[in-house]
Design a protein around this motif. Structure first.
Motif, PDB file in Angstrom:
ATOM      1  N   ARG A 217       1.100  -1.344  -0.009  1.00  0.00           N
ATOM      2  CA  ARG A 217       0.291  -0.042   0.853  1.00  0.00           C
ATOM      3  C   ARG A 217       0.889   1.052   0.304  1.00  0.00           C
ATOM      4  O   ARG A 217       1.886   1.554   0.468  1.00  0.00           O
ATOM      5  CB  ARG A 217      -1.092   0.493   1.002  1.00  0.00           C
ATOM      6  CG  ARG A 217      -2.460   1.098   1.072  1.00  0.00           C
ATOM      7  CD  ARG A 217      -3.108   0.885   2.026  1.00  0.00           C
ATOM      8  NE  ARG A 217      -4.325   1.691   1.512  1.00  0.00           N
ATOM      9  CZ  ARG A 217      -5.416   1.123   1.696  1.00  0.00           C
ATOM     10  NH1 ARG A 217      -6.003   0.337   2.908  1.00  0.00           N
ATOM     11  NH2 ARG A 217      -6.992   2.192   1.558  1.00  0.00           N
ATOM     12  N   ASN A 218       0.161   1.692  -0.754  1.00  0.00           N
ATOM     13  CA  ASN A 218       1.179   3.616  -0.976  1.00  0.00           C
ATOM     14  C   ASN A 218       0.545   4.382  -0.109  1.00  0.00           C
ATOM     15  O   ASN A 218      -0.003   4.283   0.335  1.00  0.00           O
ATOM     16  CB  ASN A 218       0.706   3.751  -2.141  1.00  0.00           C
ATOM     17  CG  ASN A 218       2.018   3.060  -3.119  1.00  0.00           C
ATOM     18  OD1 ASN A 218       3.006   2.126  -2.950  1.00  0.00           O
ATOM     19  ND2 ASN A 218       0.664   3.507  -4.295  1.00  0.00           N
ATOM     20  N   PRO A 219       1.117   5.545   0.139  1.00  0.00           N
ATOM     21  CA  PRO A 219       0.825   6.568   1.346  1.00  0.00           C
ATOM     22  C   PRO A 219      -0.729   7.294   0.446  1.00  0.00           C
ATOM     23  O   PRO A 219      -1.299   7.819   1.572  1.00  0.00           O
ATOM     24  CB  PRO A 219       2.482   8.079   0.909  1.00  0.00           C
ATOM     25  CG  PRO A 219       2.949   6.672   1.304  1.00  0.00           C
ATOM     26  CD  PRO A 219       2.639   5.997  -0.130  1.00  0.00           C
ATOM     27  N   ASP A 220      -0.817   7.204  -0.490  1.00  0.00           N
ATOM     28  CA  ASP A 220      -1.974   7.737  -0.981  1.00  0.00           C
ATOM     29  C   ASP A 220      -3.611   6.700  -0.700  1.00  0.00           C
ATOM     30  O   ASP A 220      -4.135   7.501  -1.852  1.00  0.00           O
ATOM     31  CB  ASP A 220      -1.762   8.316  -2.734  1.00  0.00           C
ATOM     32  CG  ASP A 220      -1.426   7.456  -3.249  1.00  0.00           C
ATOM     33  OD1 ASP A 220      -1.864   6.037  -3.250  1.00  0.00           O
ATOM     34  OD2 ASP A 220      -0.965   7.695  -4.197  1.00  0.00           O
ATOM     35  N   GLY A 221      -2.996   5.944  -0.628  1.00  0.00           N
ATOM     36  CA  GLY A 221      -3.774   4.826  -1.062  1.00  0.00           C
ATOM     37  C   GLY A 221      -3.787   3.862  -1.744  1.00  0.00           C
ATOM     38  O   GLY A 221      -4.688   2.981  -1.712  1.00  0.00           O
ATOM     39  N   THR A 222      -3.523   3.741  -2.568  1.00  0.00           N
ATOM     40  CA  THR A 222      -3.479   2.906  -3.845  1.00  0.00           C
ATOM     41  C   THR A 222      -2.340   1.395  -3.043  1.00  0.00           C
ATOM     42  O   THR A 222      -1.725   2.061  -2.685  1.00  0.00           O
ATOM     43  CB  THR A 222      -2.748   3.583  -5.040  1.00  0.00           C
ATOM     44  OG1 THR A 222      -1.302   4.646  -5.171  1.00  0.00           O
ATOM     45  CG2 THR A 222      -3.727   5.308  -5.511  1.00  0.00           C
ATOM     46  N   PHE A 223      -2.363   1.054  -4.203  1.00  0.00           N
ATOM     47  CA  PHE A 223      -1.681  -0.493  -4.099  1.00  0.00           C
ATOM     48  C   PHE A 223      -0.652  -0.768  -5.672  1.00  0.00           C
ATOM     49  O   PHE A 223      -0.916  -0.278  -6.343  1.00  0.00           O
ATOM     50  CB  PHE A 223      -2.508  -1.950  -3.915  1.00  0.00           C
ATOM     51  CG  PHE A 223      -2.973  -1.412  -3.169  1.00  0.00           C
ATOM     52  CD1 PHE A 223      -3.283  -1.938  -1.786  1.00  0.00           C
ATOM     53  CD2 PHE A 223      -4.544  -0.819  -3.192  1.00  0.00           C
ATOM     54  CE1 PHE A 223      -4.047  -1.808  -0.560  1.00  0.00           C
ATOM     55  CE2 PHE A 223      -5.361  -1.115  -1.451  1.00  0.00           C
ATOM     56  CZ  PHE A 223      -5.046  -1.602  -0.407  1.00  0.00           C
ATOM     57  N   ASN A 224       0.512  -0.617  -5.454  1.00  0.00           N
ATOM     58  CA  ASN A 224       1.327  -2.001  -6.155  1.00  0.00           C
ATOM     59  C   ASN A 224       1.523  -3.002  -5.696  1.00  0.00           C
ATOM     60  O   ASN A 224       1.082  -4.021  -4.626  1.00  0.00           O
ATOM     61  CB  ASN A 224       2.642  -0.720  -5.534  1.00  0.00           C
ATOM     62  CG  ASN A 224       3.335  -0.014  -5.923  1.00  0.00           C
ATOM     63  OD1 ASN A 224       2.466   1.024  -6.290  1.00  0.00           O
ATOM     64  ND2 ASN A 224       3.606   0.913  -5.260  1.00  0.00           N
ATOM     65  N   LEU A 225       1.702  -4.359  -7.185  1.00  0.00           N
ATOM     66  CA  LEU A 225       2.420  -5.799  -7.322  1.00  0.00           C
ATOM     67  C   LEU A 225       3.060  -6.136  -7.868  1.00  0.00           C
ATOM     68  O   LEU A 225       2.927  -5.491  -8.525  1.00  0.00           O
ATOM     69  CB  LEU A 225       1.283  -6.458  -6.479  1.00  0.00           C
ATOM     70  CG  LEU A 225       0.207  -6.898  -7.785  1.00  0.00           C
ATOM     71  CD1 LEU A 225       0.633  -7.734  -8.992  1.00  0.00           C
ATOM     72  CD2 LEU A 225      -1.439  -7.495  -7.042  1.00  0.00           C
ATOM     73  N   THR A 226       3.870  -7.384  -8.076  1.00  0.00           N
ATOM     74  CA  THR A 226       4.653  -7.155  -9.297  1.00  0.00           C
ATOM     75  C   THR A 226       4.498  -9.059  -9.288  1.00  0.00           C
ATOM     76  O   THR A 226       4.487  -9.551  -8.507  1.00  0.00           O
ATOM     77  CB  THR A 226       6.591  -7.322  -8.501  1.00  0.00           C
ATOM     78  OG1 THR A 226       6.237  -5.917  -8.681  1.00  0.00           O
ATOM     79  CG2 THR A 226       7.038  -7.921  -9.661  1.00  0.00           C
ATOM     80  N   LEU A 227       4.026  -9.312 -10.320  1.00  0.00           N
ATOM     81  CA  LEU A 227       4.776 -10.821 -11.285  1.00  0.00           C
ATOM     82  C   LEU A 227       5.436 -11.299 -11.918  1.00  0.00           C
ATOM     83  O   LEU A 227       5.881 -10.310 -12.873  1.00  0.00           O
ATOM     84  CB  LEU A 227       2.734 -11.146 -12.213  1.00  0.00           C
ATOM     85  CG  LEU A 227       2.346 -12.356 -12.444  1.00  0.00           C
ATOM     86  CD1 LEU A 227       2.200 -13.310 -11.401  1.00  0.00           C
ATOM     87  CD2 LEU A 227       1.549 -12.049 -13.419  1.00  0.00           C
ATOM     88  N   THR A 228       6.381 -11.984 -11.711  1.00  0.00           N
ATOM     89  CA  THR A 228       7.248 -12.334 -11.821  1.00  0.00           C
ATOM     90  C   THR A 228       7.555 -13.602 -12.510  1.00  0.00           C
ATOM     91  O   THR A 228       7.447 -15.028 -11.812  1.00  0.00           O
ATOM     92  CB  THR A 228       7.870 -12.235 -10.728  1.00  0.00           C
ATOM     93  OG1 THR A 228       8.798 -11.101 -10.288  1.00  0.00           O
ATOM     94  CG2 THR A 228       9.652 -12.137 -11.601  1.00  0.00           C
ATOM     95  N   HIS A 229       7.673 -13.493 -13.534  1.00  0.00           N
ATOM     96  CA  HIS A 229       8.380 -15.288 -14.153  1.00  0.00           C
ATOM     97  C   HIS A 229       9.904 -15.786 -14.972  1.00  0.00           C
ATOM     98  O   HIS A 229      10.164 -14.173 -15.042  1.00  0.00           O
ATOM     99  CB  HIS A 229       7.616 -15.004 -15.970  1.00  0.00           C
ATOM    100  CG  HIS A 229       7.459 -16.640 -16.580  1.00  0.00           C
ATOM    101  ND1 HIS A 229       7.277 -17.829 -16.205  1.00  0.00           N
ATOM    102  CD2 HIS A 229       8.157 -16.759 -18.176  1.00  0.00           C
ATOM    103  CE1 HIS A 229       8.122 -18.704 -17.237  1.00  0.00           C
ATOM    104  NE2 HIS A 229       8.280 -17.759 -17.995  1.00  0.00           N
ATOM    105  N   THR A 230       9.795 -16.970 -14.343  1.00  0.00           N
ATOM    106  CA  THR A 230      11.639 -16.734 -14.543  1.00  0.00           C
ATOM    107  C   THR A 230      11.687 -18.267 -15.212  1.00  0.00           C
ATOM    108  O   THR A 230      11.446 -19.004 -14.872  1.00  0.00           O
ATOM    109  CB  THR A 230      12.221 -16.481 -12.921  1.00  0.00           C
ATOM    110  OG1 THR A 230      11.952 -15.633 -12.157  1.00  0.00           O
ATOM    111  CG2 THR A 230      13.612 -17.207 -12.766  1.00  0.00           C
ATOM    112  N   PHE A 231      12.909 -18.274 -15.843  1.00  0.00           N
ATOM    113  CA  PHE A 231      13.018 -19.535 -16.070  1.00  0.00           C
ATOM    114  C   PHE A 231      14.565 -19.023 -17.217  1.00  0.00           C
ATOM    115  O   PHE A 231      15.082 -17.876 -16.727  1.00  0.00           O
ATOM    116  CB  PHE A 231      12.120 -19.596 -17.892  1.00  0.00           C
ATOM    117  CG  PHE A 231      12.278 -18.153 -19.213  1.00  0.00           C
ATOM    118  CD1 PHE A 231      12.240 -19.734 -20.206  1.00  0.00           C
ATOM    119  CD2 PHE A 231      12.350 -17.597 -19.285  1.00  0.00           C
ATOM    120  CE1 PHE A 231      12.457 -18.363 -21.922  1.00  0.00           C
ATOM    121  CE2 PHE A 231      11.866 -16.680 -20.714  1.00  0.00           C
ATOM    122  CZ  PHE A 231      12.446 -17.172 -21.589  1.00  0.00           C
ATOM    123  N   THR A 232      14.710 -20.209 -17.917  1.00  0.00           N
ATOM    124  CA  THR A 232      15.796 -20.450 -18.712  1.00  0.00           C
ATOM    125  C   THR A 232      16.179 -20.044 -20.024  1.00  0.00           C
ATOM    126  O   THR A 232      15.874 -21.174 -20.342  1.00  0.00           O
ATOM    127  CB  THR A 232      17.179 -21.620 -18.245  1.00  0.00           C
ATOM    128  OG1 THR A 232      17.176 -20.830 -16.595  1.00  0.00           O
ATOM    129  CG2 THR A 232      19.044 -21.066 -18.330  1.00  0.00           C
TER     130      THR A 232
END
Length: 462
Positions: A217-232
Motif C-alpha cells: 500500500r502506498n501513502p496515497d492509499g493505492t496499491f502496488n504488486l509485481t508478477l514475475t516469470h523466471t526461466f532459462t
C-alpha cells in the motif's frame, strides 16, 4: 475535496444521531398543504386550504445506490426530490452528510459548503440536490446521506461513493542471455481498490508458474504488486512474444503490454597462435564462438591499425542455435615485425563494450645488423681483412631453437637494452652444408643466451 491526509469533511451542522429529530424544528414550518401551490390549482388562500383540509402530494427523494469516481477527478453524487409542484426555495432545506459530519447544506437561501463540494442553487429549483465534488481522494470514499426538508416534511436517502485508481504497468526487462536463469517482472502500481488480476502469457498461452508478490500500500492509499516469470532461455526462445495482462475495476478493458524476447549469447574468443618464425608464412586465427544473434564484427588490428587482409571463415550454426566463426590474419614475419602487437577486436550486442585480445609477435629474437659493433658488421659483410672472433662450434643436428649444452665464449657483439639478460655469440665457418640444411644459410649463426639457455636467434646480415 480535502487531500488524503486530512479529514474529508468539515462539520457544518448536526450529526447523524441528532439530524432526524432536529430537522422539523429547524424548519419551523407547519405541515404542507395544497395552499402552497399556485392559484391555478384552485387554491385562493391558506384559509381556504385549511378549511378544505386538503394536503398536497408527499415529498419524495431518490439517490443512486452508488457512484464511482477516478482518483483526482470530479464526482457527482446524485440526489433528486419531488414535491408535486413548483419549489419555493424559502421553504427548502438540503443537507449532505458523510459519516457523522455535515459536508454541505442549503438552508432557505443560505449556503454552507465544505472545501471542494457544492450544491447548485439553479438545480434545486428543478428538484436536483446532487452534491458536486472536486479532486476526489481515497479518504472521500464511503457512504453519504442526502436529506431534503420541505415544509414540515423530511426525507433522506443514502448513496455510496467508490473511488477508483487505474493501474499502470511496466516491464523493465525484455532481453536475456542464453543458459542463464532470468526473471521478468511485470510491475503493476497505483491501483485502487486492491483487487486486481495480473497474468503473464507467452505466445498467447498463460504461464502458470509466475510468482505474485503481496500487494504493497502506498501513502496515497493505492496499491502496488509485481508478477514475475523466471526461466532459462536458449537461442530458440528468441522472438517469442511475452505479454503481461492486467484486469481491474477502473479499466474499461484489460491493460496489456507485450514484447518479443531478445535472447543474446556473448561470444567467447581464443587465439591459439601467438608467435611466428621469421621468413615463414604464419597464420593467426581468432576463433569466436557461441554467440547469438549472428550479427558480429571481428577485426584484426596490427599496432592499432585495421589489417584488411584478414579472411573470414563461413559462419557456422551450433545445435543450440548459437554461431561460430574464425577470422585469420596471415603474413610472413621479418626481424622488423619483432614486438608488433596484433589485436583481435570483437563487437557484439551481448557485449557491454568492445572485446580485444592482444598478441605480441615473437620471431625468434632476430637481431638487426645495426645492433652489431662496426667490427662485426664488417666481418658479416664479408670483409676478409677483419679478424674472426673466437667462436663455439654447434652440431649440425640441432635445428633452430634451444641448443642445450652448447658452450661458448662471449663475443664482442654490441649489446642492446637487455644485455644484462642476454649474451650473444657468433658461429660460422666450415659447416655451411649443415647450416644450409638447418635453414640458416651459409653466412653463420648468431646465438643468444636467453634465461640461461643458448638459443639460435638469427643469422648475420639478416
Amino acid at each position: 475535496m480535502p487531500d488524503a491526509q486530512s479529514s474529508p469533511v468539515t462539520s457544518l451542522g448536526a450529526s447523524a444521531e441528532t439530524r432526524s429529530s432536529s430537522l422539523p424544528a429547524e424548519l419551523g414550518l407547519e405541515p404542507r398543504f395544497c395552499c402552497d401551490r399556485p392559484k391555478s390549482l384552485g387554491v385562493t388562500s391558506q384559509l381556504d386550504c385549511r378549511e378544505r383540509g386538503q394536503a398536497c402530494d408527499p415529498l419524495t427523494i431518490f439517490t443512486r445506490p452508488s457512484s464511482s469516481a477516478v482518483l483526482g477527478s470530479a464526482a457527482l453524487l446524485k440526489c433528486r426530490f419531488n414535491i408535486g409542484g413548483p419549489i419555493n426555495l424559502t421553504a427548502l432545506q438540503v443537507h449532505w452528510y458523510f459519516s457523522d459530519q455535515s459536508v454541505a447544506q442549503y438552508d432557505r437561501g443560505e449556503e454552507i459548503f465544505a472545501p471542494g463540494v457544492s450544491i447548485s442553487k439553479q438545480e434545486l429549483l428543478m428538484g436536483n440536490a446532487s452534491l458536486g465534488m472536486e479532486n476526489v481522494q481515497m479518504s472521500d470514499e464511503g457512504q453519504y446521506t442526502c436529506v431534503v426538508g420541505y415544509g414540515a416534511e423530511r426525507q433522506e436517502s443514502e448513496t455510496t461513493l467508490r473511488v477508483l485508481a487505474a493501474p499502470r504497468l511496466s516491464i523493465p526487462r525484455r532481453a536475456a542471455r542464453t543458459d542463464t536463469a532470468t526473471s521478468f517482472p511485470c510491475h503493476v502500481w497505483g491501483f485502487y481498490p486492491g483487487d486486481v488480476t495480473v497474468t503473464w502469457l507467452r505466445d498467447g498461452r498463460v504461464l502458470t508458474d509466475a510468482t505474485r508478490s503481496a500487494p504493497q500500500r502506498n501513502p496515497d492509499g493505492t496499491f502496488n504488486l509485481t508478477l514475475t516469470h523466471t526461466f532459462t532461455p536458449t537461442a530458440s526462445d528468441s522472438g517469442s512474444i511475452f505479454s503481461c495482462h492486467v484486469s481491474h475495476a477502473a479499466l474499461a478493458q484489460p491493460l496489456r503490454e507485450e514484447f518479443p524476447l531478445d535472447v543474446t549469447a556473448a561470444p567467447r574468443i581464443s587465439i591459439p597462435q601467438r608467435s611466428g618464425t621469421k621468413f615463414t608464412t604464419t597464420s593467426f586465427p581468432c576463433h569466436v564462438w557461441g554467440f547469438y544473434p549472428r550479427d558480429i564484427a571481428v577485426t584484426w588490428l596490427r599496432d592499432g591499425r585495421v589489417w584488411p587482409e584478414s579472411t573470414y571463415s563461413p559462419l557456422q550454426r551450433n545445435p543450440d542455435g548459437t554461431f561460430n566463426l574464425t577470422l585469420t590474419y596471415t603474413f610472413t614475419p621479418t626481424f622488423r615485425d619483432r614486438g608488433s602487437i596484433l589485436t583481435c577486436r570483437v563487437s557484439h550486442s551481448a557485449l557491454g563494450s568492445l572485446w580485444m585480445s592482444n598478441v605480441s609477435i615473437c620471431a625468434g629474437g632476430m637481431i638487426p645488423l645495426g645492433d652489431l659493433s662496426p667490427r662485426y658488421q664488417s666481418l658479416l659483410r664479408g670483409d676478409s681483412s677483419s679478424s674472426s672472433p673466437r667462436h663455439t662450434p654447434v652440431s649440425s643436428s640441432h635445428q633452430r631453437g634451444e641448443i642445450p649444452g652448447a658452450v661458448g665464449r662471449e663475443s664482442e657483439l654490441k649489446r642492446g637494452l637487455n644485455a644484462h639478460k642476454r649474451r650473444e655469440w657468433l658461429w660460422g665457418g666450415g659447416n655451411a652444408g649443415a647450416l644450409r640444411a638447418a635453414g640458416w644459410g651459409t653466412r653463420g649463426l648468431i646465438l643468444g643466451e636467453v634465461n640461461g639457455a643458448l638459443r639460435a636467434v638469427g643469422t648475420p646480415g639478416q
